[in-house]
Design a protein around this motif. Sequence first.
Motif, PDB file in Angstrom:
ATOM      1  N   LYS A 246      23.316  94.977  55.784  1.00 39.68           N
ATOM      2  CA  LYS A 246      22.357  95.794  56.119  1.00 39.68           C
ATOM      3  C   LYS A 246      21.173  95.562  55.191  1.00 39.68           C
ATOM      4  O   LYS A 246      21.157  94.617  54.297  1.00 39.68           O
TER       5      LYS A 246
ATOM      6  N   SER B  23      32.605 102.200  50.020  1.00 39.60           N
ATOM      7  CA  SER B  23      31.973 100.986  50.836  1.00 39.60           C
ATOM      8  C   SER B  23      32.725 100.307  51.697  1.00 39.60           C
ATOM      9  O   SER B  23      32.706 100.052  52.380  1.00 39.60           O
TER      10      SER B  23
ATOM     11  N   ASN C  96      32.182 100.823  55.109  1.00 41.42           N
ATOM     12  CA  ASN C  96      31.426  99.628  55.687  1.00 41.42           C
ATOM     13  C   ASN C  96      32.512  98.451  56.152  1.00 41.42           C
ATOM     14  O   ASN C  96      31.929  97.635  56.879  1.00 41.42           O
TER      15      ASN C  96
END
Length: 362
Positions: free
Chosen positions: A53, A118, A122
């Motif tokens: 990202k 994360s 993610n």
Amino acid sequence: MMSADQAQVATAAPAAEASSKSIPTTQKSWSVTGSGDPDKVLKFGDVPVPKQKKGEILVKVQAAALNPVGYKVLKLVPSFVARRSKAHEFDLAGVVVDANGTEFKEGDEIFGVIPVLSVFLNGYGALAQYTVLPAQRAVIRPKNVTPTQAAGFPIAGLTAYQSLFTLAKLEEGQSVFINGGSTAVGSFAIQLAKAVGARVAVSASGKNEQYVRNLGADEFFDYTKAPLHEQLIAADPNPKYHVFLEAVGTADPTLFVESEKYLAPGGVFLSVGPQGGGCLSFIWKVFLQPSWLGGTKRTWKLVSLDAKKNELEAFAKLVEEGKVKPLVDSVFSFEDTLKAYERIKTGRATGKVVVKVDPTAE
């Protein structure tokens, strides 16, 4: 023995020459299948190489370091959340293969940390051949340490750094007591405190006395001989300690409750957080009990890591200057990651337990 897929990745272009053309679409990793102990819920297999990202870099992982939070969190998160992680763990050293418009460039050798949330939100942590992390959570690896040494710096090193300097404002000439001097956090804290000219007293078991003294400890207490608070009261330190860092995670509030006898007025008692049973008693005696009912007239602070770029850089500078040395307890191959977890779960590791993801890494 490595599989054909592993060999293909391991023999890819040298790290410094890696480019987007040499990045595979799949890779080996230790992914999470549910909630529980590592040997029950970690699976070694193929997963996609992640996409970045904005603000993230893609890294070819050389080494990953395990942390107690790594196996403990697996028992706490619900299975439907745990299964989002295609690669577990948080600390790593590696080589940037896609800088993604950040301040890094391809071929930069870095160490950094992937935030715990994360990894589950993610999907990618450090136990993979390739992973992504925010550029603001990584710094260039000092040349005087190897990837397997640097992988263990972020969580333990920054926890110690933020405890002493961000929270406690430790200064030259002051004194600090570190409970758990042989833990990874405690071991880094010894070195950091000495780097700024503080006097350091520590507790550990007798068999680790020489280990902590070699790191710079000036005074030693063997916690196995008698309750530590009793030893500290009997020692009657003069001057009293300016900082008390509780790096073990004990849920027994006694060290804090009795701290007026060895912690200076205005001093701060820092804790990495109570673990285990007895938390209700801990909460009452630390947070709720007023001084007129026997409450403690000292400040208690919880250490909650927030890996900031400037502090990572400051820590790396101390490493580069030789003031902070790496602490490696043991190194395991990527395929033997579950054995690495067995080692860290013993609680006897002095220094970091490291997994060499890239077999060619130093």
